[in-house]
Write an enzyme that holds these catalytic residues in place. Structure first.
Site, PDB file in Angstrom:
ATOM      1  CG  ASP A 179      -1.955   1.093   1.229  1.00 54.88           C
ATOM      2  OD1 ASP A 179      -2.550   1.324   0.166  1.00 54.88           O
ATOM      3  OD2 ASP A 179      -2.157   1.735   2.275  1.00 54.88           O
ATOM      4  CB  SER A 238      -6.162   3.041   0.577  1.00 58.98           C
ATOM      5  OG  SER A 238      -4.790   3.297   0.391  1.00 58.98           O
ATOM      6  CD  GLN A 286      -4.340   1.474  -3.011  1.00 58.36           C
ATOM      7  OE1 GLN A 286      -3.754   2.457  -3.429  1.00 58.36           O
ATOM      8  NE2 GLN A 286      -3.988   0.866  -1.894  1.00 58.36           N
TER       9      GLN A 286
END
Length: 279
Positions: free
Chosen positions: A192, A216, A266
């Site tokens: 991430d 996110s 993502q």
């Protein structure tokens, strides 16, 4: 964030407070909300502790529901949804103050042989030993001191592998125990770190720019082959689309010898705040 690899391993060592109920501690950080990779890694730890150790995680899918409070421990409740002959599934709810902040589904498989193919690893890369550190690159692009970036991310060794800014060498900053589940959790944590930034590069913007509100929204990770998170992995990233104040990015992680070990996708919030969209 963890200031050393030892701190990261400790962060991922959840406290069991009841059957199928775990509590994760928080690190010292200057960030205003919990890093998404921390919640990913801790949730995967919680799920892994309820599965037969011989079964290996092969995929996870998570949704970030609320910003996490860095001053409050996170409680993780894994639900044993299925244990079949070859696969096990878990759903994990992460909560603070009685409210869910993150949902994750993860699937584990008993290793077995099968067909095998993969994309080739990108070429024309800067070798890890010659590559500039992420902290030095961000210092040049953001004006924030490299020491400040290092303080937050020193548990990981991250270096720029190509001139486009979409390829990074990444590994844990030290030696990890021979625990396959732990290596998967460290990779989930690291996955991430730079991915959302790939959707900003086409617009000449870097993470940390105050004209953008980033966060996110969801995160998916697939594990393909064995790897060690304390050895160099190439994180090759791309952003096929950005629209509606959201950026979509994908990533491929290769071992240094060219094996495709994981894939990532993502979508994140990249909301303009004081940015002139007519420029």
């Amino acid at each position: 964030m963890p200031e050393s690899l030892e701190d990261l391993v400790e962060l991922l060592d959840l406290e069991m407070i009841d059957v199928d109920l775990f509590r994760g501690r928080q690190p010292q950080t200057a960030m205003q909300r919990v890093f998404g990779g921390q919640v990913l890694g801790q949730a995967l730890v919680a799920a892994s502790r309820t599965v037969d150790p011989e079964r290996v995680v092969h995929s996870l899918h998570g949704y970030f529901l609320r910003a996490g409070d860095t001053a409050v421990p996170i409680v993780y409740r894994p639900e044993p949804t299925r244990d079949g002959g070859s696969f096990s599934s878990r759903r994990v709810v992460a909560s603070q103050n009685g409210r869910p902040i993150f949902y994750m589904s993860a699937s584990f498989q008993r290793p077995e042989p099968g067909l095998d193919h993969q994309d080739p690893m990108p070429s024309d890369l800067v070798p890890p030993d010659d590559a500039p550190t992420l902290a030095s690159v961000l210092e040049a692009r953001s004006g924030r001191r490299a020491a400040d970036w290092d303080k937050e991310w020193s548990a990981l060794d991250v270096r720029l592998a190509g001139v486009t800014g979409r390829q990074f060498w990444i590994r844990a900053a030290g030696k990890l125990p021979d625990d396959r589940a732990l290596h998967a959790c460290v990779l989930a944590y690291a996955s991430d770190l730079t991915l959302l930034g790939a959707s900003l590069l086409p617009h000449g913007i870097v993470i940390g720019d105050r004209r953008i509100q980033p966060a996110s929204l969801d995160h998916a990770l697939w594990f393909h082959r064995d790897f060690r998170a304390d050895e160099w992995l190439l994180y090759d990233q791309a952003s096929p689309s950005a629209s509606g104040a959201r950026g979509f990015a994908t990533g491929r992680l290769f071992s240094e010898d060219g094996r495709l070990v994981a894939s990532v996708a993502q979508e994140g919030l990249i909301r303009p705040v004081g940015l002139d969209l007519e420029e």
